[in-house]
Enzyme design. Structure first.
Site, mmCIF file in Angstrom:
data_model
loop_
_atom_site.group_PDB
_atom_site.id
_atom_site.type_symbol
_atom_site.label_atom_id
_atom_site.label_comp_id
_atom_site.label_asym_id
_atom_site.label_seq_id
_atom_site.Cartn_x
_atom_site.Cartn_y
_atom_site.Cartn_z
ATOM 1 N N ASP A 265 0.477 -0.773 0.086
ATOM 2 C CA ASP A 265 -0.050 -2.122 0.170
ATOM 3 C C ASP A 265 0.345 -2.643 1.551
ATOM 4 O O ASP A 265 1.205 -2.090 2.238
ATOM 5 C CB ASP A 265 0.499 -3.000 -0.969
ATOM 6 C CG ASP A 265 -0.363 -4.231 -1.183
ATOM 7 O OD1 ASP A 265 -0.308 -4.809 -2.271
ATOM 8 O OD2 ASP A 265 -1.111 -4.595 -0.240
HETATM 9 C C1 GLC Z 1 -2.772 -7.698 -0.134
HETATM 10 C C2 GLC Z 1 -2.987 -7.229 -1.562
HETATM 11 C C3 GLC Z 1 -3.864 -6.018 -1.671
HETATM 12 C C4 GLC Z 1 -4.878 -6.066 -0.552
HETATM 13 C C5 GLC Z 1 -4.120 -5.855 0.738
HETATM 14 C C6 GLC Z 1 -5.033 -5.965 1.961
HETATM 15 O O1 GLC Z 1 -1.497 -8.206 0.037
HETATM 16 O O2 GLC Z 1 -1.830 -7.036 -2.354
HETATM 17 O O3 GLC Z 1 -4.487 -6.034 -2.960
HETATM 18 O O4 GLC Z 1 -5.861 -5.050 -0.721
HETATM 19 O O5 GLC Z 1 -3.025 -6.759 0.889
HETATM 20 O O6 GLC Z 1 -5.522 -7.269 2.057
#
Ligand code: GLC
Length: 747
Positions: A265
């Site tokens: 993430d």
């Molecule tokens: C965010 C989310 C994830 C998302 C990523 C990119 O914090 O947790 O679901 O795809 O970062 O935006």
């Protein structure tokens, strides 16, 4: 052109083609298998190129290997639509003029259709939009189990049951990847709350992990064939999920033998060594110096960039883990960006708009409809009062990374005026003022929702309008503002915000023909449920919101959705709050950082499993949903009274449409194990089938029950076990409305 010239040209082309054929390297030759191409490319890459390919070069892209003609790998959010283009290293949108998208319904709405054909249509449609935008990886679907109604991202997920979530995820994954776009199934695993999302440390026993929190991911990985997974921010047993050796190495890549790439993430990586050995393949969104969100030289400082490169050069790490990461990233690239047979995709096409409206209409759940107040018909009413902020508020903007720049959005009021405007008088009153913001990462709704009237003035005006109308349509619920269905913030309670409960009660007194349309992505308390004759659960439905809702209110679409989660009366009916520890207690991780240990004391008793165990009566049960027609279930039968655990048991049940209107019914199969050596839930969902029936028509629905449907996870044996004994197949219209049972014995 003279023949001689033609011949010369042909000879030249032949020569060139031959030369090319002789020189086309294996990794560029798509007549070769992906595995051959991966090995060839890997063998040609330098150490620096291997390091380069496994981490970001911008907010949403990784560099590929320019020298070898291996293209950049571009990712995009999100699970319900393709995010607008952002600036190179920012979250802020880049204000392109050609990246408005179709905002599809929230995934809870998709789950509420209980129709895997809709899941495939959804995946296909959103995959085409991601393809058109030339994205290789779509950062979705989110499929974390709905453990608590307070989780801020429940609206992005598929509900409380692992079987329903897994089935719906599988076909979504296939639909997306048919476009040569990879899904990135998230957030693996146990990211079941947004509060303390970077520091929550769920403490979960193996049986609960394998029976509740893994099955949907396993289905997405092995049945759906997902090409990438995203690790969650949270920890699990003390290690961050994005590079958790148990989750990524032992389970995902070990037991499941999955060959995809694990992507962190954004900002989920916090050290090099564990990231190297913990099964992470690509690092995105890291905050390098821990002091700022990215810096110009940030990307070289990523944990899997120079620190890893230097670690290899100093002999701290071999290249073994690196080669495995690179293989997985190359495989992901060959499946997507270097797959020349991909379709071209499309954006905001008529098909996508139709899909948006159809999925929305199929996902709306008719929770209550006393005296057939709905559908609205000219014989019964002339004047409609529409009340509530959610009738006019655009919802495609906001809520976190799933926020979108939709090409357009039809609000409920607009949809109602379009559908009913010619035959009915329609008045509107705001009723309450909730969230008047309308902006996320630079995308603005451009709605001016400011209203400076007092609560008393707003209520009086709404009650007066209600009194004067033949029917009242109240639109309330949540709205993706912080703490109201939003990433990085959980709800603070189950109650509706902005004084809506009092307003709804006042409206119920003013007019007995009140319909409450609750727009939310998670369960809310409904203390007024007994006073309101008709209740619809409408979700965040995207571009076609107003049309999909009007389709159902008018009866153009006969509602067929069923709840993918329990509507608890209060938090004490939810295991996570009655027994579990939410949001956890302060502790330290292995580096001494503050974390929150959160034992999932409720174990496998999540959702209806907890309701059954404690004989509770929720406001509305899992799997509940009404129709404008009625259905009769006949006697369930099983093809054999007994068999071995390797046998297949076929359960059949006739279902008849006993009403005057065609409609679809979701038939649910639950399994009850009459006697087990371990405590098991009263019943567990192991099948569902949506059947369309004309008035008077009967169809026989059949389910095939096999060993996995009868098994529980034995943590001591670390294996699924089907114990001999008596079982019951329970056929239900909901988890609390079992219409027929069929016994059988496994010997
Ligand atoms: C965010 C989310 C994830 C998302 C990523 C990119 O914090 O947790 O679901 O795809 O970062 O935006």
């Amino acid at each position: 052109m003279k023949l001689i010239n033609l011949l010369a040209a042909a000879a030249l082309m032949m020569g060139f083609a031959h030369t090319m054929a002789a020189q086309t390297p294996v990794y560029l030759d798509d007549s070769k298998s992906i595995e051959e191409r991966v090995e060839d490319a890997l063998s040609k890459m330098t150490l620096e190129e291997k390091i380069g390919i496994i981490h970001a070069q911008s907010k949403f892209s990784a560099p590929g290997v320019p020298r070898l003609g291996i293209p950049e790998l571009w990712c995009t959010d999100g699970p319900m639509g393709v995010r607008p283009e952002v600036l190179w290293d920012e979250w802020e949108q880049a204000s392109w003029t050609n990246d408005s998208c179709t905002a599809f319904p929230s995934l809870t709405c998709l789950a509420a259709t209980w129709n895997t054909d809709m899941a495939n249509l959804y995946g296909k449609s959103i995959g085409e939009e991601a393809r058109f935008r030339n994205k290789a990886v779509l950062l979705g679907p989110g499929i974390n189990i709905y453990r608590t109604p307070l989780c801020g991202r429940n609206f992005e997920y598929l509900g409380e049951d692992p079987y329903l979530s897994g089935k719906m995820a599988t076909d979504y994954v296939k639909g997306v990847q048919d476009n040569g776009v990879a899904v990135c199934v998230k957030h693996f695993a146990l990211n079941n709350n947004e509060i303390n999302r970077h520091t929550s440390n769920p403490i979960v026993d193996d049986r609960t992990l394998y029976e509740i929190y893994l099955p949907a991911f396993k289905a997405a990985a092995l049945d759906g064939g997902a090409w990438s997974f995203m690790g969650g921010y949270n920890l699990f047993r003390g290690e961050h999920a994005s590079y958790n050796p148990i989750l990524m190495n032992d389970i995902l890549k070990g037991e499941w033998g999955w060959d995809g790439a694990v992507i962190s993430d954004w900002g989920a990586v916090h050290d090099t060594e564990t990231a190297v050995t913990g099964g992470l393949d690509m690092e995105f969104g890291s905050w390098t110096d821990g002091l700022s969100n990215g810096r110009s030289n940030a990307y070289d400082n990523y944990w899997l960039a120079n620190p890893y490169l230097n670690g290899i050069k100093e002999g701290k790490f071999t290249e073994d883990e690196l080669d495995d990461k690179v293989r997985r990233v190359l495989r992901l690239t060959f499946r997507t960006a270097m797959n020349r047979n991909r379709p071209w995709g499309s954006m905001v096409s008529d098909e996508h708009i139709a899909a948006c409206r159809k999925i929305g209409g199929e996902g709306i759940v008719l929770l209550k409809n006393q005296n057939d107040l709905l559908p609205i018909s000219p014989e019964k009413v002339k004047k409609i009062a529409v009340i509530g902020e959610n009738a006019i508020k655009m919802m495609t903007v906001g809520g976190g990374s799933s926020s979108l720049k939709a090409a357009y959005e039809i609000t409920p009021l607009e949809g109602i005026k379009k559908r009913f405007g010619k035959d009915f008088e329609i008045v509107y009153e705001r009723g309450y003022v909730g969230d008047t913001l309308g902006e996320y990462n630079g995308v603005k709704t451009n709605q001016d929702l400011r209203d400076f009237r007092s609560v008393a003035e707003l209520t009086d005006a709404a009650v007066k309008a209600a009194k004067d109308a033949d029917i009242v349509l109240y639109f309330g619920g949540l709205n993706k503002a912080d703490h109201n269905d939003a990433e990085d913030s959980d709800r603070l309670s189950m109650e509706l915000p902005y004084g809506q409960d009092a307003l709804i009660k006042a409206l119920a007194k003013a007019n007995k023909n009140l319909v409450v349309v609750n727009i939310s992505g998670t369960g809310v308390a409904m203390p007024w449920a007994d006073e309101v004759p008709a209740i619809l659960q409408a979700w965040y439905l995207g571009n076609e919101t107003g049309n999909a809702i009007a389709d159902v209110l008018s009866g153009d679409v006969n509602p067929s959705g069923k709840l993918p989660y329990t509507y608890y009366a209060d938090l004490m009916q939810c295991g996570a709050h009655k027994l579990g520890e939410y949001p956890g207690t302060p502790a330290k991780d292995k580096f001494g950082n503050d974390i929150f240990d959160m034992p999932y004391n409720e174990g496998i008793y999540v959702g209806y499993r907890f309701i059954d165990k404690n004989n509770l009566k929720p406001t509305f049960p899992f799997g509940h949903g009404l129709s404008y027609t009625t259905f009769k279930y006949g006697k369930a039968s099983v093809d054999k009274a007994q068999g071995s655990k390797n046998d297949k048991f076929t359960v059949s049940v006739p279902v008849t449409n006993t009403g005057k209107r065609a409609g679809s019914e979701v038939v649910e199969l639950y399994i009850h194990d009459s006697k087990a050596s371990v405590d098991r839930p009263e019943k567990e969902l192991k099948g569902f089938s949506k059947v369309f029936l004309q008035p008077g028509e009967t169809k026989t629905v059949t389910f095939e029950i096999t060993e996995p449907d009868l098994s529980f996870f034995d943590a001591d044996k670390h294996a699924w076990v089907c114990e001999p004994g008596d079982f019951e197949a329970l056929i239900g219209a909901s988890s609390a409305d079992i219409r027929s049972k069929a016994k059988f014995t496994v010997h």
